[in-house]
Design a protein around this motif. Structure first.
Motif, PDB file in Angstrom:
ATOM      1  N   TYR A 165       6.928  49.843 -20.611  1.00  0.00           N
ATOM      2  CA  TYR A 165       5.535  49.422 -20.719  1.00  0.00           C
ATOM      3  C   TYR A 165       4.975  49.150 -19.333  1.00  0.00           C
ATOM      4  O   TYR A 165       5.686  48.746 -18.419  1.00  0.00           O
ATOM      5  CB  TYR A 165       5.425  48.182 -21.606  1.00  0.00           C
ATOM      6  CG  TYR A 165       5.941  48.456 -22.999  1.00  0.00           C
ATOM      7  CD1 TYR A 165       5.148  49.122 -23.931  1.00  0.00           C
ATOM      8  CD2 TYR A 165       7.241  48.105 -23.356  1.00  0.00           C
ATOM      9  CE1 TYR A 165       5.637  49.411 -25.197  1.00  0.00           C
ATOM     10  CE2 TYR A 165       7.734  48.387 -24.620  1.00  0.00           C
ATOM     11  CZ  TYR A 165       6.935  49.044 -25.538  1.00  0.00           C
ATOM     12  OH  TYR A 165       7.410  49.345 -26.779  1.00  0.00           O
ATOM     13  N   GLN A 166       3.692  49.354 -19.180  1.00  0.00           N
ATOM     14  CA  GLN A 166       3.073  49.250 -17.859  1.00  0.00           C
ATOM     15  C   GLN A 166       2.779  47.791 -17.526  1.00  0.00           C
ATOM     16  O   GLN A 166       1.771  47.223 -17.962  1.00  0.00           O
ATOM     17  CB  GLN A 166       1.793  50.081 -17.815  1.00  0.00           C
ATOM     18  CG  GLN A 166       2.051  51.572 -17.883  1.00  0.00           C
ATOM     19  CD  GLN A 166       0.791  52.384 -17.657  1.00  0.00           C
ATOM     20  OE1 GLN A 166      -0.290  51.837 -17.563  1.00  0.00           O
ATOM     21  NE2 GLN A 166       0.950  53.695 -17.561  1.00  0.00           N
TER      22      GLN A 166
ATOM     23  N   PHE B 144      11.442  45.701 -21.137  1.00  0.00           N
ATOM     24  CA  PHE B 144      10.042  46.112 -21.212  1.00  0.00           C
ATOM     25  C   PHE B 144       9.685  47.135 -20.135  1.00  0.00           C
ATOM     26  O   PHE B 144       8.511  47.305 -19.800  1.00  0.00           O
ATOM     27  CB  PHE B 144       9.147  44.879 -21.106  1.00  0.00           C
ATOM     28  CG  PHE B 144       9.392  43.872 -22.199  1.00  0.00           C
ATOM     29  CD1 PHE B 144       9.059  44.155 -23.508  1.00  0.00           C
ATOM     30  CD2 PHE B 144       9.994  42.648 -21.916  1.00  0.00           C
ATOM     31  CE1 PHE B 144       9.294  43.240 -24.528  1.00  0.00           C
ATOM     32  CE2 PHE B 144      10.229  41.721 -22.918  1.00  0.00           C
ATOM     33  CZ  PHE B 144       9.879  42.016 -24.232  1.00  0.00           C
TER      34      PHE B 144
ATOM     35  N   ILE C   5       5.331  43.033 -28.132  1.00  0.00           N
ATOM     36  CA  ILE C   5       4.498  44.182 -27.778  1.00  0.00           C
ATOM     37  C   ILE C   5       3.428  44.385 -28.852  1.00  0.00           C
ATOM     38  O   ILE C   5       3.734  44.420 -30.046  1.00  0.00           O
ATOM     39  CB  ILE C   5       5.341  45.465 -27.643  1.00  0.00           C
ATOM     40  CG1 ILE C   5       6.348  45.344 -26.498  1.00  0.00           C
ATOM     41  CG2 ILE C   5       4.447  46.683 -27.460  1.00  0.00           C
ATOM     42  CD1 ILE C   5       5.721  45.258 -25.123  1.00  0.00           C
TER      43      ILE C   5
ATOM     44  N   SER D  37       0.897  48.553 -27.064  1.00  0.00           N
ATOM     45  CA  SER D  37       1.525  48.949 -25.793  1.00  0.00           C
ATOM     46  C   SER D  37       1.336  47.927 -24.674  1.00  0.00           C
ATOM     47  O   SER D  37       1.537  48.237 -23.503  1.00  0.00           O
ATOM     48  CB  SER D  37       0.991  50.324 -25.327  1.00  0.00           C
ATOM     49  OG  SER D  37       1.281  51.310 -26.299  1.00  0.00           O
ATOM     50  N   GLN D  38       0.961  46.716 -25.022  1.00  0.00           N
ATOM     51  CA  GLN D  38       0.775  45.647 -24.040  1.00  0.00           C
ATOM     52  C   GLN D  38       1.718  44.496 -24.388  1.00  0.00           C
ATOM     53  O   GLN D  38       1.908  44.162 -25.563  1.00  0.00           O
ATOM     54  CB  GLN D  38      -0.670  45.151 -24.065  1.00  0.00           C
ATOM     55  CG  GLN D  38      -0.958  43.981 -23.150  1.00  0.00           C
ATOM     56  CD  GLN D  38      -0.898  44.378 -21.688  1.00  0.00           C
ATOM     57  OE1 GLN D  38      -1.649  45.240 -21.233  1.00  0.00           O
ATOM     58  NE2 GLN D  38       0.024  43.765 -20.946  1.00  0.00           N
TER      59      GLN D  38
END
Length: 368
Positions: free
Chosen positions: A129-130, A126, A13, A16-17
């Motif tokens: 997270y988006q 995960f 990560i 935030s990706q």
């Protein structure tokens, strides 16, 4: 034999990706945009057949996350932001301290057994997270295979162990021992041509080529109105200066506008001295145009000392006012270069692809 795959990936990560990172590599990290990517990577940790992997994908893509998975993964939620998740054959490992955990064997948590039961570990790890949920859009094995091929091209899926087809490359001697000349054009010559195309117009004024031949002037398409001389270790037709580039007294200081030195510095016992001498010979604003091989067989003519890598090449030219590196190569062309596979046997796409960890040739324009 039908192709089989195994996952080899490091996930991390950043901002935030979720990214796939390439360990100890200069490659740019790859964003993991979709849950389909995560799920497929996790399946191939355990199952290597494309058809069986697709059957597993169809079974689990709509399934709710198991309570057992939610409970177990909750133990690691506070660690995951700083951790690296390592995927390999039969193993899903959290390195809580990043690569320090990999090296020090500390704070490692293995989730391979849980993953093999459910194939849901990565989705849950995960979940905060988006990452786009596109699982239901994968409706056919063709859809599935396209993603598999994409992941293979990125380098996150590889042929499973003991399934590599070596073909003609499994040889104890090269395909062509003469750099590919018996088959066509050597790979490093292709990259030299690309470099020359970029720098032709910059080669001007009083020019010295070190280690060249008279025909090179036409090959480089140098303006015939310019002064062009050759320095070589041995006397011969068209050689203007006989001597060793390590000897600074051979050329008058600040007398040259351009110096060309292609495929020579690897044969110099102290290339840094040669480069400093060139610096002395150049006028202020003068330029040196240089190339060294990185992945070419030993060619002792008469001796072969070095294979300077891009960082080393940049350091050697550190005292020049400006420098621009041109680095060429990728795993395919490294193999082709060592084996003597010719340019004509590769596609332009294969030749022009670039991977920073696999240089075949490094070139530089360095301005005094």
């Amino acid at each position: 034999m039908q192709k089989q795959y195994v996952t080899n990936a490091f996930l991390k990560i950043e901002d935030s990706q979720l990214y796939a990172i390439f360990a100890w590599s200069q490659r740019t990290a790859e964003i993991i945009p979709n849950q389909s990517w995560l799920t497929i990577l996790e399946i191939f940790v355990h199952e290597h057949s494309l058809e069986k992997a697709y059957q597993i994908f169809q079974k689990i893509k709509s399934a709710l996350i198991h309570e057992k998975v939610i409970h177990e993964i909750s133990k690691y939620e506070q660690l995951i932001a700083d951790a690296i998740v390592f995927l390999r054959d039969s193993s899903v490992t959290i390195f809580a301290k990043g690569f320090r955990s990999f090296i020090e064997k500390d704070m490692q948590f293995e989730l391979g057994a849980l993953s093999s039961e459910t194939y849901q570990v990565l989705r849950q790890l995960f979940a905060q997270y988006q990452i786009e949920d596109d699982l239901e859009t994968i409706e056919t094995i063709q859809d599935f295979q396209k993603i598999v091929e994409r992941l293979e091209n990125i380098g996150l899926l590889s042929p499973a162990k003991n399934t590599i087809d070596w073909g003609d490359l499994k040889k104890k001697v090269p395909i062509c021992a003469a750099f590919g000349l018996t088959r066509g054009t050597p790979v490093d010559r292709y990259y030299l041509n690309k470099f020359i195309e970029n720098i032709q117009t910059q080669i001007t004024g009083k020019i010295l080529e070190i280690g060249g031949t008279p025909k090179d002037k036409d090959f480089y398409q140098i303006n015939p109105g310019n002064s062009y001389r050759i320095l070589n270790m041995e006397a011969g037709p068209g050689v203007d200066i006989v001597g060793d580039v390590h000897d600074a007294s051979l050329v008058e200081p600040e007398s040259l506008d351009s110096v060309i030195i292609f495929n020579v510095l690897e044969h110099c016992y102290a290339p840094w001295i040669a480069v400093e001498n060139i610096h002395k010979w150049l006028k202020p604003g003068g330029k040196c145009f240089a190339m060294v091989p990185n992945a070419v067989r030993v060619h002792a003519t008469p001796v072969d000392y070095w294979r300077p890598l891009p960082d080393a090449f940049s350091w050697v030219f550190r005292n020049y006012q400006e420098q621009k590196l041109y680095v060429y190569g990728n795993p395919i062309t490294v193999i082709a270069s060592y084996h003597g596979i010719a340019v004509e046997e590769l596609t332009k796409e294969e030749l022009d692809a670039f991977h920073p960890d696999y240089p075949v040739a490094t070139c530089i324009v360095a301005e005094k």
